[in-house]
Design an enzyme around this catalytic site. Sequence first.
Site, PDB file in Angstrom:
ATOM      1  N   ASN A 190     -79.484 101.327 -14.671  1.00 40.10           N
ATOM      2  CA  ASN A 190     -79.301 101.136 -16.104  1.00 40.10           C
ATOM      3  C   ASN A 190     -80.226 100.007 -16.565  1.00 40.10           C
ATOM      4  O   ASN A 190     -80.885  99.358 -15.751  1.00 40.10           O
ATOM      5  CB  ASN A 190     -77.836 100.877 -16.459  1.00 40.10           C
ATOM      6  CG  ASN A 190     -77.281  99.605 -15.835  1.00 40.10           C
ATOM      7  OD1 ASN A 190     -77.954  98.570 -15.778  1.00 40.10           O
ATOM      8  ND2 ASN A 190     -76.045  99.676 -15.366  1.00 40.10           N
ATOM      9  N   GLU A 213     -79.661  96.527 -14.979  1.00 39.58           N
ATOM     10  CA  GLU A 213     -80.137  96.439 -13.596  1.00 39.58           C
ATOM     11  C   GLU A 213     -81.655  96.388 -13.534  1.00 39.58           C
ATOM     12  O   GLU A 213     -82.235  95.647 -12.729  1.00 39.58           O
ATOM     13  CB  GLU A 213     -79.597  97.635 -12.800  1.00 39.58           C
ATOM     14  CG  GLU A 213     -78.092  97.605 -12.603  1.00 39.58           C
ATOM     15  CD  GLU A 213     -77.508  98.954 -12.208  1.00 39.58           C
ATOM     16  OE1 GLU A 213     -76.385  98.968 -11.682  1.00 39.58           O
ATOM     17  OE2 GLU A 213     -78.172  99.988 -12.449  1.00 39.58           O
ATOM     18  N   ASP A 270     -72.311 108.432 -13.443  1.00 34.85           N
ATOM     19  CA  ASP A 270     -72.000 109.479 -12.470  1.00 34.85           C
ATOM     20  C   ASP A 270     -72.384 110.848 -13.023  1.00 34.85           C
ATOM     21  O   ASP A 270     -72.932 111.696 -12.313  1.00 34.85           O
ATOM     22  CB  ASP A 270     -70.499 109.479 -12.134  1.00 34.85           C
ATOM     23  CG  ASP A 270     -70.019 108.158 -11.574  1.00 34.85           C
ATOM     24  OD1 ASP A 270     -70.825 107.435 -10.965  1.00 34.85           O
ATOM     25  OD2 ASP A 270     -68.816 107.858 -11.740  1.00 34.85           O
TER      26      ASP A 270
END
Length: 334
Positions: free
Chosen positions: A210, A213, A280
């Site tokens: 993301n 990160e 996910d």
Amino acid sequence: MRELTPGRAGEIVGAMRGRGVVVFGDVMLDEFVWGDVTRISPEAPVPVVDIRRESVHLGGAANVLANLRALGVRATLVGVVGADRAGERVRTELREAGAHEPDANLITDVSRPTTLKTRIIAHNQLVVRADRERRAPVDGPVEERLVAALRRLLKEAEALIVSDYDKGAVTPYVLGEILPAAEAAGVPVLVDPKLRNFDSYRPATLVTPNHHEALRVTNTEDDTDVGMASAARLIRERLGCSSVLITRGERGMMLLEEGGEPTYVPTAAREVYDVTGAGDTVIATLAASLAAGAALVEAAMLANHAAGLVVGKVGTATATAEELLASFPPEARP
């Protein structure tokens, strides 16, 4: 950027059915306690939640599997649970989700609990979350069992997902054994990363950090389009991976493929209630699309639509193949 037509989306989603994808990562159980708030506690300035119902859902790598199953993919999960009630519930939920070999590749580690996240929700708003977990890396014997299971499953896999939630199942040793084996077998590897293991995600086909990160791992604060493109290039150079896809919340996604210019995919979400598990959904849809023969940019656009669906639901959620296709404009559907 060329739009993904409903017809092409239908071809890809139809081709997902029966494809074989292996998921390796941190298995969790998400527990939800639903209720109403009508007063403040006299003991402290906190709300008192009157509990109405409770539910559980697969979380972490197990939620990736649930998303794959919702798309019709033949999905197998490799991970670790504890010898406890939460671990047994994970196994039950996997069987009900239709996981391939739901018990054979889920390793019980008596030294650690199953990661359990309990969320108390009132009026569709998260009040508090309580976690029960052990984040230390699994020990050598468990690592060897994980490697053995993954080596066996790679023989028939059409994609491998590494779902790293930094809970200890994904270790540099296991990655060092399995990722080169996947590359040798011609199996695409998609990694949902965490910072602790970042330099161990090699070789990989696609890494999906993301934007937080991506900024942290490249030591920058520039979250503009230009900054994200620069971060993606730095990540590609650092890992030697083929492509990087950065998820950016309400700003959609940015995809950088090998030798190409960045592609910006605007968000497809109409309303955002809960972002739990959206990553996910993204990586599951990407892997299912690639296994079905889609180009990476097509996979990214489908994953963007799927993420837009799940953030409009409260709690850990999945997007079915039918919902995904219905998210495209009805007037354009053939």
